[in-house]
Write an enzyme that holds these catalytic residues in place. Structure first.
Site, mmCIF file in Angstrom:
data_model
loop_
_atom_site.group_PDB
_atom_site.id
_atom_site.type_symbol
_atom_site.label_atom_id
_atom_site.label_comp_id
_atom_site.label_asym_id
_atom_site.label_seq_id
_atom_site.Cartn_x
_atom_site.Cartn_y
_atom_site.Cartn_z
ATOM 1 N N SER A 154 4.019 -1.444 1.095
ATOM 2 C CA SER A 154 3.106 -1.960 -0.148
ATOM 3 C C SER A 154 2.333 -1.003 -0.237
ATOM 4 O O SER A 154 2.521 0.565 -0.943
ATOM 5 C CB SER A 154 2.265 -2.947 0.851
ATOM 6 O OG SER A 154 2.169 -3.379 -0.331
ATOM 7 N N ARG A 224 -7.466 -14.389 -2.429
ATOM 8 C CA ARG A 224 -6.634 -14.265 -1.073
ATOM 9 C C ARG A 224 -5.208 -16.205 -1.161
ATOM 10 O O ARG A 224 -4.338 -15.610 -0.813
ATOM 11 C CB ARG A 224 -7.327 -14.741 0.555
ATOM 12 C CG ARG A 224 -6.283 -14.768 1.759
ATOM 13 C CD ARG A 224 -5.583 -13.332 1.807
ATOM 14 N NE ARG A 224 -4.545 -13.146 3.165
ATOM 15 C CZ ARG A 224 -4.043 -12.173 3.217
ATOM 16 N NH1 ARG A 224 -4.110 -10.979 1.972
ATOM 17 N NH2 ARG A 224 -3.136 -12.362 4.049
ATOM 18 N N ASP A 319 11.733 -9.754 -3.117
ATOM 19 C CA ASP A 319 10.392 -9.113 -3.373
ATOM 20 C C ASP A 319 10.045 -9.006 -4.907
ATOM 21 O O ASP A 319 10.344 -8.428 -5.250
ATOM 22 C CB ASP A 319 10.276 -8.235 -2.720
ATOM 23 C CG ASP A 319 8.375 -7.170 -2.566
ATOM 24 O OD1 ASP A 319 7.691 -8.080 -3.699
ATOM 25 O OD2 ASP A 319 8.384 -6.523 -2.342
ATOM 26 N N HIS A 352 7.336 -10.618 -0.913
ATOM 27 C CA HIS A 352 6.443 -9.560 -0.146
ATOM 28 C C HIS A 352 5.869 -9.258 0.907
ATOM 29 O O HIS A 352 5.917 -7.687 1.605
ATOM 30 C CB HIS A 352 5.467 -8.822 -1.698
ATOM 31 C CG HIS A 352 4.491 -7.700 -0.763
ATOM 32 N ND1 HIS A 352 5.735 -6.299 -1.393
ATOM 33 C CD2 HIS A 352 3.358 -7.535 -0.975
ATOM 34 C CE1 HIS A 352 4.696 -5.255 -0.879
ATOM 35 N NE2 HIS A 352 3.700 -6.025 -0.881
ATOM 36 N N ASP A 353 5.579 -10.142 1.873
ATOM 37 C CA ASP A 353 5.982 -10.373 3.278
ATOM 38 C C ASP A 353 6.648 -9.529 4.014
ATOM 39 O O ASP A 353 6.409 -9.490 5.745
ATOM 40 C CB ASP A 353 5.144 -11.374 3.244
ATOM 41 C CG ASP A 353 3.546 -11.638 3.528
ATOM 42 O OD1 ASP A 353 3.009 -10.482 2.745
ATOM 43 O OD2 ASP A 353 3.196 -12.495 3.521
#
Length: 375
Positions: A154, A224, A319, A352-353
């Site tokens: 990222s 968050r 992602d 994405h994680d």
């Protein structure tokens, strides 16, 4: 339980830099501290160093543990260690908390020596280029002229790319994972909504909440929660939570009812306890500003003309925030310059994680690439 290949208990280190740092914005920081950790041993030739660059909410604690509590493990502990994909028996690995951070390096919560008070909103905006400059100074301090590899996912992958542009002679390999050469308009929009959640929190006080002894907790929680949604895939959320009700029945109200709501609020609360709001603003702006092609008439291939490193570029199928299409654009620019590049698009359900997750295929790819690096 700690895994058998963990590097064990680690301790952070800190270095003070007195030389003024001239930032891309034109601002100057007179002096600053960088907090970092190292794993493994630097060889006699000083040729086996690997720099790990962290993403938005990451820090210097990349691997190992601070105590016997398994919850104290580094954020990439599954990737780094003896016999792991980035092998600390072969490499000397460095993790650093970037300037502007909130885990020991100089940032908005630090004391400004000019005023004797916290920098707060006076801490200048920092960019990926600024971070690379500070990381190069840290390398000088450690006696490292050239990195065997620089890796990150990222925002960390953006730093790895920038290294190959700013200091091409100082990095032999770059691992660019789940990254992009610039943010899409949608990504910038997500970041701005997150920043607005913080800035409009009554406890933000224009960024000077330290002197008010408060935290813009509501804004940080919302930021968050929004960000976390974008890091996951729809499939991952469906598989983990579906439409499960927390108490088994509809309550016909606005409190937590679905398990996904409970999970997001838990993540928001945990993050608000650990992270500084001003740092969050800085990190998202660094993401927004990253665009190496901008000064080359938006020609990414031209931006990579000075690069000499070899690259491993990895993307993940689900992602959608840093989609495989963005990684393929990086690969094309590298190939246009006849650089050595390996690319893989990894099937994963984690969004994405994915770059943080334990995934056998992903880790084997990284290990195969790292095993071929000559030190």
């Amino acid at each position: 339980m700690q895994d058998s290949n963990s590097i064990g208990i680690v301790s952070p280190q800190s270095t003070h830099f007195d030389a003024p740092l001239h930032l891309k914005s034109g601002a100057v920081i007179d002096s600053y501290e960088l907090v970092y950790e190292t794993y493994g041993e630097l060889n006699a030739a000083r040729s086996n160093a690997v720099l790990i660059c962290h993403a938005l909410s990451g820090n210097h604690h990349v691997a190992g543990f601070y105590d016997e509590n398994p919850k104290s493990g580094g954020w990439w502990n599954n990737m780094i260690g003896a016999g792991k994909s980035i092998d600390t028996e072969k490499f000397f690995v460095i993790g650093v908390n970037n300037l502007g951070g909130c885990h020991g390096s100089t940032g908005p919560a630090s004391i400004n020596p000019r005023t004797g008070k916290s920098y707060g909103p006076d801490f200048p905006v920092v960019t990926v280029e600024d971070w690379v400059k500070t990381q190069a100074r840290l390398a000088d301090h450690l006696g490292i002229d050239q990195f065997a590899a620089i890796a990150g996912g990222s925002l960390g992958g953006m730093q790895a790319m920038q290294w190959t542009l700013d200091f091409p002679e100082r990095v032999r390999h770059a691992l660019v994972i789940a990254a992009a050469a610039k943010l899409t308009a949608q990504n910038i929009a997500f970041n701005d909504v997150a920043r607005q959640a913080i800035i409009t929190d009554p406890d933000y006080h224009g960024g000077d909440y330290y002197t008010h002894a408060v935290v813009p907790r509501r804004g940080l929680r919302l930021a968050r929660m929004l960000g976390h949604i974008t890091y996951l895939s729809d499939d991952a959320m469906a598989a983990k939570f579906g439409r499960e009700l927390r108490n088994g029945a509809l309550a016909f109200g606005f409190d937590v009812e679905f398990e996904i709501e409970s999970y997001l609020r838990y993540q928001g609360d945990k993050f608000a306890d650990q992270f500084d709001a001003n740092t969050y603003l800085l990190m998202t702006k660094a993401l927004d500003y990253f665009d190496p092609a901008h000064q080359h008439n938006n020609d990414l291939s031209a931006a990579f003309r000075a690069a000499t490193a070899s690259y491993l570029v990895l993307s993940f199928t689900t992602d959608w925030r840093f989609s495989p299409e963005r990684s393929r654009a990086i690969v094309k620019a590298l190939l246009d310059n006849e650089l050595n590049v390996s690319y893989a698009e990894i099937t994963s359900s984690h969004g994405h994680d994915s770059f943080l997750m334990e995934d056998r295929h992903y880790h084997k790819l990284v290990r195969a690439y790292m095993d071929n690096i000559v030190t």
